[in-house]
Write a protein that holds these residues in place. Structure first.
Motif, PDB file in Angstrom:
ATOM      1  N   LEU A 251       0.828  -1.203   0.000  1.00 49.27           N
ATOM      2  CA  LEU A 251       0.000   0.000   0.000  1.00 49.27           C
ATOM      3  C   LEU A 251       0.865   1.256   0.000  1.00 49.27           C
ATOM      4  O   LEU A 251       0.549   2.239  -0.680  1.00 49.27           O
ATOM      5  CB  LEU A 251      -0.917  -0.004   1.225  1.00 49.27           C
TER       6      LEU A 251
ATOM      7  N   ILE B  93      -6.285   1.305   4.620  1.00 46.77           N
ATOM      8  CA  ILE B  93      -6.902   0.640   3.466  1.00 46.77           C
ATOM      9  C   ILE B  93      -8.250   1.293   3.191  1.00 46.77           C
ATOM     10  O   ILE B  93      -8.611   1.579   2.042  1.00 46.77           O
ATOM     11  CB  ILE B  93      -7.085  -0.873   3.732  1.00 46.77           C
TER      12      ILE B  93
ATOM     13  N   THR C  85      -7.737   4.621   1.621  1.00 46.59           N
ATOM     14  CA  THR C  85      -7.392   4.473   0.204  1.00 46.59           C
ATOM     15  C   THR C  85      -8.637   4.278  -0.645  1.00 46.59           C
ATOM     16  O   THR C  85      -8.785   4.891  -1.711  1.00 46.59           O
ATOM     17  CB  THR C  85      -6.441   3.272   0.028  1.00 46.59           C
ATOM     18  N   LEU C  86      -9.534   3.426  -0.179  1.00 49.50           N
ATOM     19  CA  LEU C  86     -10.774   3.174  -0.907  1.00 49.50           C
ATOM     20  C   LEU C  86     -11.614   4.443  -1.012  1.00 49.50           C
ATOM     21  O   LEU C  86     -12.104   4.798  -2.097  1.00 49.50           O
ATOM     22  CB  LEU C  86     -11.563   2.066  -0.203  1.00 49.50           C
TER      23      LEU C  86
ATOM     24  N   SER D 246      -7.475  -1.854  -2.758  1.00 48.05           N
ATOM     25  CA  SER D 246      -8.193  -1.789  -1.481  1.00 48.05           C
ATOM     26  C   SER D 246      -9.344  -2.790  -1.445  1.00 48.05           C
ATOM     27  O   SER D 246      -9.534  -3.496  -0.437  1.00 48.05           O
ATOM     28  CB  SER D 246      -8.711  -0.366  -1.226  1.00 48.05           C
TER      29      SER D 246
ATOM     30  N   PHE E 174      -5.787   2.167  -6.666  1.00 48.58           N
ATOM     31  CA  PHE E 174      -6.444   2.279  -5.359  1.00 48.58           C
ATOM     32  C   PHE E 174      -7.683   1.393  -5.244  1.00 48.58           C
ATOM     33  O   PHE E 174      -7.829   0.649  -4.273  1.00 48.58           O
ATOM     34  CB  PHE E 174      -6.827   3.736  -5.094  1.00 48.58           C
TER      35      PHE E 174
END
Length: 205
Positions: free
Chosen positions: A44, A115, A118-119, A150, A146
């Protein structure tokens, strides 16, 4: 130039080199165990560096885009400033993600929260382009990196039984919450300045 000023203005120039080093290090460390939580959190961090390259180096212009299209400030470096962008991307992204990769046991939920960040960040980039019907810096890596990364990580954890549906909902909620201090960093001074201008206008009238 003061070291902090140098970092604020030039940190993004290191991104391609750091991303390449990150890929090499990831291969060396995790090729035999690519889907461990440590490997996924480390991945990530590398993906973020690629995303940040698109936002701030090539083609770049995320700061200017936001100041123009979101805030309509008429200024390229306000309220989203060079220093603020550096603080968010280094202190609020690199540091927690790197710590989660180093200590995936005690900091597992830090990694999971990012995470979620990121989403949510990917969705915001896509929604922004739909809203303005124009490319915004970071859109391509949001769609190509992304979103699949994710969603793939969350699906993997769900298939392993290490994340329940309720926990995945919490991860996404944390991703939304984590955007609030970032937004406040730029929105609060903008609103204060606008309120001050209105006060000055009333006083002058």
């Amino acid at each position: 130039m003061h070291p902090l000023a140098f970092v604020s203005s030039d940190w993004q120039k290191s991104l391609p080199v750091l991303a390449v080093i990150g890929v090499i290090a990831w291969i060396a460390l995790f090729l035999t165990d690519p889907v461990s939580e440590r490997a996924l959190f480390a991945g990530l961090l590398v993906i973020y560096m690629v995303h940040q390259t698109e936002e701030h180096l090539w083609p770049g212009g995320f700061r200017q885009f936001t100041n123009d299209h979101i805030f309509h400030s008429g200024r390229a470096d306000w309220p989203v400033t060079e220093g603020g962008v550096a603080l968010v991307n280094i202190g609020f992204v690199w540091l927690p993600v790197a710590l989660a990769a180093l200590f995936p046991g005690p900091l597992r939920w830090v990694g999971l929260a990012w995470i979620g960040l990121t989403l949510v960040n990917a969705v915001i980039h896509i929604a922004t382009s739909i809203r303005f019907r124009i490319y915004n810096p970071g859109l391509a890596t949001s769609v190509l990196l992304f979103l699949p990364y994710s969603i793939g990580v969350l699906a993997l954890f769900a298939s392993r039984g290490t994340l329940s549906g309720t926990q995945i909902t919490l991860v996404i909620l944390l991703g939304i919450i984590l955007h609030l201090p970032v937004a406040a960093l730029f929105v609060v001074p903008y609103l204060r300045a606008r309120a001050a201008r209105k006060t000055d206008t009333v006083a002058a009238g």
